[in-house]
Scaffold this motif. Structure first.
Motif, PDB file in Angstrom:
ATOM      1  N   ARG A  93       0.791  -1.222   0.000  1.00 46.60           N
ATOM      2  CA  ARG A  93       0.000   0.000   0.000  1.00 46.60           C
ATOM      3  C   ARG A  93       0.829   1.281   0.000  1.00 46.60           C
ATOM      4  O   ARG A  93       0.493   2.226  -0.725  1.00 46.60           O
ATOM      5  CB  ARG A  93      -0.972  -0.028   1.179  1.00 46.60           C
ATOM      6  CG  ARG A  93      -2.058  -1.093   1.014  1.00 46.60           C
ATOM      7  CD  ARG A  93      -2.916  -1.254   2.233  1.00 46.60           C
ATOM      8  NE  ARG A  93      -3.822  -2.391   2.082  1.00 46.60           N
ATOM      9  CZ  ARG A  93      -4.531  -2.907   3.064  1.00 46.60           C
ATOM     10  NH1 ARG A  93      -4.472  -2.358   4.283  1.00 46.60           N
ATOM     11  NH2 ARG A  93      -5.332  -3.953   2.849  1.00 46.60           N
ATOM     12  N   PRO A  94       1.916   1.382   0.795  1.00 44.51           N
ATOM     13  CA  PRO A  94       2.720   2.616   0.725  1.00 44.51           C
ATOM     14  C   PRO A  94       3.309   2.859  -0.665  1.00 44.51           C
ATOM     15  O   PRO A  94       3.375   4.012  -1.117  1.00 44.51           O
ATOM     16  CB  PRO A  94       3.826   2.367   1.759  1.00 44.51           C
ATOM     17  CG  PRO A  94       3.240   1.374   2.703  1.00 44.51           C
ATOM     18  CD  PRO A  94       2.393   0.488   1.858  1.00 44.51           C
ATOM     19  N   PHE A  95       3.713   1.791  -1.358  1.00 46.22           N
ATOM     20  CA  PHE A  95       4.265   1.945  -2.705  1.00 46.22           C
ATOM     21  C   PHE A  95       3.188   2.399  -3.677  1.00 46.22           C
ATOM     22  O   PHE A  95       3.420   3.243  -4.550  1.00 46.22           O
ATOM     23  CB  PHE A  95       4.882   0.626  -3.173  1.00 46.22           C
ATOM     24  CG  PHE A  95       6.026   0.157  -2.330  1.00 46.22           C
ATOM     25  CD1 PHE A  95       7.287   0.709  -2.471  1.00 46.22           C
ATOM     26  CD2 PHE A  95       5.841  -0.826  -1.369  1.00 46.22           C
ATOM     27  CE1 PHE A  95       8.347   0.292  -1.686  1.00 46.22           C
ATOM     28  CE2 PHE A  95       6.885  -1.256  -0.584  1.00 46.22           C
ATOM     29  CZ  PHE A  95       8.147  -0.697  -0.729  1.00 46.22           C
ATOM     30  N   LEU A  96       1.986   1.838  -3.543  1.00 43.68           N
ATOM     31  CA  LEU A  96       0.885   2.233  -4.412  1.00 43.68           C
ATOM     32  C   LEU A  96       0.493   3.686  -4.172  1.00 43.68           C
ATOM     33  O   LEU A  96       0.224   4.437  -5.116  1.00 43.68           O
ATOM     34  CB  LEU A  96      -0.314   1.311  -4.190  1.00 43.68           C
ATOM     35  CG  LEU A  96      -0.105  -0.160  -4.569  1.00 43.68           C
ATOM     36  CD1 LEU A  96      -1.273  -1.004  -4.071  1.00 43.68           C
ATOM     37  CD2 LEU A  96       0.057  -0.319  -6.065  1.00 43.68           C
ATOM     38  N   ALA A  97       0.491   4.091  -2.915  1.00 39.31           N
ATOM     39  CA  ALA A  97       0.145   5.475  -2.590  1.00 39.31           C
ATOM     40  C   ALA A  97       1.180   6.439  -3.158  1.00 39.31           C
ATOM     41  O   ALA A  97       0.834   7.508  -3.682  1.00 39.31           O
ATOM     42  CB  ALA A  97       0.040   5.646  -1.071  1.00 39.31           C
ATOM     43  N   LEU A  98       2.462   6.064  -3.086  1.00 43.51           N
ATOM     44  CA  LEU A  98       3.518   6.916  -3.626  1.00 43.51           C
ATOM     45  C   LEU A  98       3.394   7.017  -5.144  1.00 43.51           C
ATOM     46  O   LEU A  98       3.472   8.104  -5.718  1.00 43.51           O
ATOM     47  CB  LEU A  98       4.887   6.344  -3.246  1.00 43.51           C
ATOM     48  CG  LEU A  98       6.104   7.139  -3.726  1.00 43.51           C
ATOM     49  CD1 LEU A  98       6.108   8.528  -3.103  1.00 43.51           C
ATOM     50  CD2 LEU A  98       7.388   6.394  -3.367  1.00 43.51           C
ATOM     51  N   GLY A  99       3.170   5.883  -5.802  1.00 41.22           N
ATOM     52  CA  GLY A  99       3.033   5.896  -7.251  1.00 41.22           C
ATOM     53  C   GLY A  99       1.832   6.682  -7.711  1.00 41.22           C
ATOM     54  O   GLY A  99       1.861   7.346  -8.756  1.00 41.22           O
ATOM     55  N   ALA A 100       0.742   6.631  -6.944  1.00 36.50           N
ATOM     56  CA  ALA A 100      -0.484   7.323  -7.335  1.00 36.50           C
ATOM     57  C   ALA A 100      -0.302   8.831  -7.375  1.00 36.50           C
ATOM     58  O   ALA A 100      -1.046   9.525  -8.081  1.00 36.50           O
ATOM     59  CB  ALA A 100      -1.610   6.959  -6.372  1.00 36.50           C
ATOM     60  N   ARG A 101       0.686   9.366  -6.666  1.00 38.19           N
ATOM     61  CA  ARG A 101       0.913  10.811  -6.655  1.00 38.19           C
ATOM     62  C   ARG A 101       1.293  11.323  -8.037  1.00 38.19           C
ATOM     63  O   ARG A 101       1.080  12.486  -8.352  1.00 38.19           O
ATOM     64  CB  ARG A 101       1.996  11.165  -5.642  1.00 38.19           C
ATOM     65  CG  ARG A 101       1.603  10.881  -4.194  1.00 38.19           C
ATOM     66  CD  ARG A 101       2.731  11.194  -3.243  1.00 38.19           C
ATOM     67  NE  ARG A 101       3.128  12.597  -3.304  1.00 38.19           N
ATOM     68  CZ  ARG A 101       4.145  13.108  -2.616  1.00 38.19           C
ATOM     69  NH1 ARG A 101       4.878  12.317  -1.844  1.00 38.19           N
ATOM     70  NH2 ARG A 101       4.441  14.378  -2.719  1.00 38.19           N
ATOM     71  N   ARG A 102       1.876  10.440  -8.862  1.00 37.86           N
ATOM     72  CA  ARG A 102       2.237  10.830 -10.234  1.00 37.86           C
ATOM     73  C   ARG A 102       1.502   9.974 -11.267  1.00 37.86           C
ATOM     74  O   ARG A 102       1.973   9.757 -12.366  1.00 37.86           O
ATOM     75  CB  ARG A 102       3.755  10.735 -10.434  1.00 37.86           C
ATOM     76  CG  ARG A 102       4.528  11.841  -9.713  1.00 37.86           C
ATOM     77  CD  ARG A 102       5.961  11.932 -10.168  1.00 37.86           C
ATOM     78  NE  ARG A 102       6.622  13.092  -9.602  1.00 37.86           N
ATOM     79  CZ  ARG A 102       7.882  13.436  -9.869  1.00 37.86           C
ATOM     80  NH1 ARG A 102       8.605  12.702 -10.709  1.00 37.86           N
ATOM     81  NH2 ARG A 102       8.416  14.508  -9.321  1.00 37.86           N
ATOM     82  N   ASN A 103       0.328   9.508 -10.902  1.00 35.07           N
ATOM     83  CA  ASN A 103      -0.547   8.752 -11.814  1.00 35.07           C
ATOM     84  C   ASN A 103       0.136   7.511 -12.379  1.00 35.07           C
ATOM     85  O   ASN A 103      -0.018   7.181 -13.564  1.00 35.07           O
ATOM     86  CB  ASN A 103      -1.031   9.639 -12.961  1.00 35.07           C
ATOM     87  CG  ASN A 103      -1.988  10.721 -12.503  1.00 35.07           C
ATOM     88  OD1 ASN A 103      -2.286  10.842 -11.319  1.00 35.07           O
ATOM     89  ND2 ASN A 103      -2.474  11.524 -13.429  1.00 35.07           N
ATOM     90  N   ILE A 104       0.867   6.790 -11.502  1.00 34.02           N
ATOM     91  CA  ILE A 104       1.555   5.575 -11.940  1.00 34.02           C
ATOM     92  C   ILE A 104       0.806   4.328 -11.490  1.00 34.02           C
ATOM     93  O   ILE A 104       0.750   3.340 -12.222  1.00 34.02           O
ATOM     94  CB  ILE A 104       3.004   5.559 -11.405  1.00 34.02           C
ATOM     95  CG1 ILE A 104       3.805   6.673 -12.060  1.00 34.02           C
ATOM     96  CG2 ILE A 104       3.669   4.210 -11.660  1.00 34.02           C
ATOM     97  CD1 ILE A 104       5.207   6.800 -11.523  1.00 34.02           C
ATOM     98  N   LEU A 105       0.243   4.340 -10.315  1.00 35.94           N
ATOM     99  CA  LEU A 105      -0.447   3.170  -9.782  1.00 35.94           C
ATOM    100  C   LEU A 105      -1.787   3.593  -9.188  1.00 35.94           C
ATOM    101  O   LEU A 105      -2.059   4.788  -9.028  1.00 35.94           O
ATOM    102  CB  LEU A 105       0.415   2.473  -8.723  1.00 35.94           C
ATOM    103  CG  LEU A 105       1.716   1.839  -9.229  1.00 35.94           C
ATOM    104  CD1 LEU A 105       2.604   1.448  -8.060  1.00 35.94           C
ATOM    105  CD2 LEU A 105       1.429   0.632 -10.100  1.00 35.94           C
ATOM    106  N   VAL A 106      -2.596   2.608  -8.830  1.00 33.85           N
ATOM    107  CA  VAL A 106      -3.938   2.861  -8.305  1.00 33.85           C
ATOM    108  C   VAL A 106      -4.003   2.351  -6.875  1.00 33.85           C
ATOM    109  O   VAL A 106      -3.644   1.206  -6.595  1.00 33.85           O
ATOM    110  CB  VAL A 106      -4.999   2.165  -9.181  1.00 33.85           C
ATOM    111  CG1 VAL A 106      -6.385   2.316  -8.590  1.00 33.85           C
ATOM    112  CG2 VAL A 106      -4.956   2.719 -10.598  1.00 33.85           C
ATOM    113  N   ARG A 107      -4.467   3.191  -5.968  1.00 34.01           N
ATOM    114  CA  ARG A 107      -4.463   2.844  -4.540  1.00 34.01           C
ATOM    115  C   ARG A 107      -5.680   2.027  -4.117  1.00 34.01           C
ATOM    116  O   ARG A 107      -5.597   1.210  -3.207  1.00 34.01           O
ATOM    117  CB  ARG A 107      -4.430   4.128  -3.702  1.00 34.01           C
ATOM    118  CG  ARG A 107      -3.140   4.898  -3.770  1.00 34.01           C
ATOM    119  CD  ARG A 107      -3.274   6.258  -3.133  1.00 34.01           C
ATOM    120  NE  ARG A 107      -4.123   7.136  -3.950  1.00 34.01           N
ATOM    121  CZ  ARG A 107      -4.301   8.430  -3.719  1.00 34.01           C
ATOM    122  NH1 ARG A 107      -3.702   8.992  -2.685  1.00 34.01           N
ATOM    123  NH2 ARG A 107      -5.075   9.156  -4.497  1.00 34.01           N
TER     124      ARG A 107
END
Length: 223
Positions: free
Chosen positions: A51-65
């Motif tokens: 979840r922390p990795f997904l949240a970080l990626g979502a900041r630049r539209n890379i992953l979905v939380r």
């Protein structure tokens, strides 16, 4: 002008289902876009530590939380020439949770690397090699390879320990009259990280000007 997928697949491009050839065969010279709308039967995550990795990626539209079932979904594809003159295809995916989430990418075909290079997110700071093929049923298969970080002067390969291998299969279901897509991202040591599965339809509206929302905030020359 040849699309980046036709360049990557070569003669195998003609083995794709005709609807997939239409979807992935247009270029910046054609003056159209592809807009898909549908439903993801499931959007899932792996274990809690992801979840922390997904949240970080979502900041630049890379992953979905977020996760869920029966999530409305849109995907927009635009073909254009970027500021470096490279034929580019933008993928703008929106998962319509109560708070919508986006997963954006821009792709080029790199003659130097002899593959598609996928720049993830809004700032193109992560570049991923994508290896495309066609299965016996005419579906498009994509497997991710090496990943690299380009941030300021930093230009480094990302270790496999902290990345995942993405596998995508997109097909056309004649019975439903819809595209089927399934994506899974798996880490070699930690197992499944993220994925989704569902169906959508597509239309091809005229598009003379690519909207700024489909383009990254920053473009990266390094592959």
């Amino acid at each position: 002008m040849t699309s980046i997928f036709e360049r990557a697949l070569g003669m195998n491009f003609r083995r794709l289902h005709s609807r997939l050839q239409e979807r992935f065969g247009f270029s910046s010279a054609d003056g159209i876009a592809c807009v898909g709308t549908g439903t993801m039967d499931t959007v899932w995550h792996g274990a809690g530590f992801t979840r922390p990795f997904l949240a970080l990626g979502a900041r630049r539209n890379i992953l979905v939380r977020q996760t869920g079932q029966d999530i409305s979904f849109t995907i927009q594809n635009h073909a254009y020439r970027d500021s470096f003159g490279r034929e580019t295809m933008a993928f703008t995916r929106t998962f319509h949770f109560d708070t919508p989430e986006h997963w954006d990418a821009t792709m080029i075909h790199s003659a130097e690397r002899d593959t598609i290079v996928d720049y993830l997110g809004t700032h193109q700071h992560i570049a991923v090699d994508l290896h495309a093929s066609v299965d016996e049923r005419g579906a498009l298969l994509i497997r991710s390879g090496e990943q690299r970080l380009h941030e300021g002067p930093l230009n480094a390969r990302i270790p496999n320990l902290v990345t995942g291998t993405a596998r995508l299969r997109e097909s056309y279901d004649e019975r439903l009259g819809r595209f089927r897509i399934e994506v899974a991202v798996v880490n070699r040591w930690f197992g499944p990280l993220f994925g989704y599965r569902g169906t959508f339809t597509a239309v091809y509206p005229a598009c003379d000007t690519v909207p700024t929302s489909a383009q990254p905030l920053r473009e990266q020359l390094r592959t």
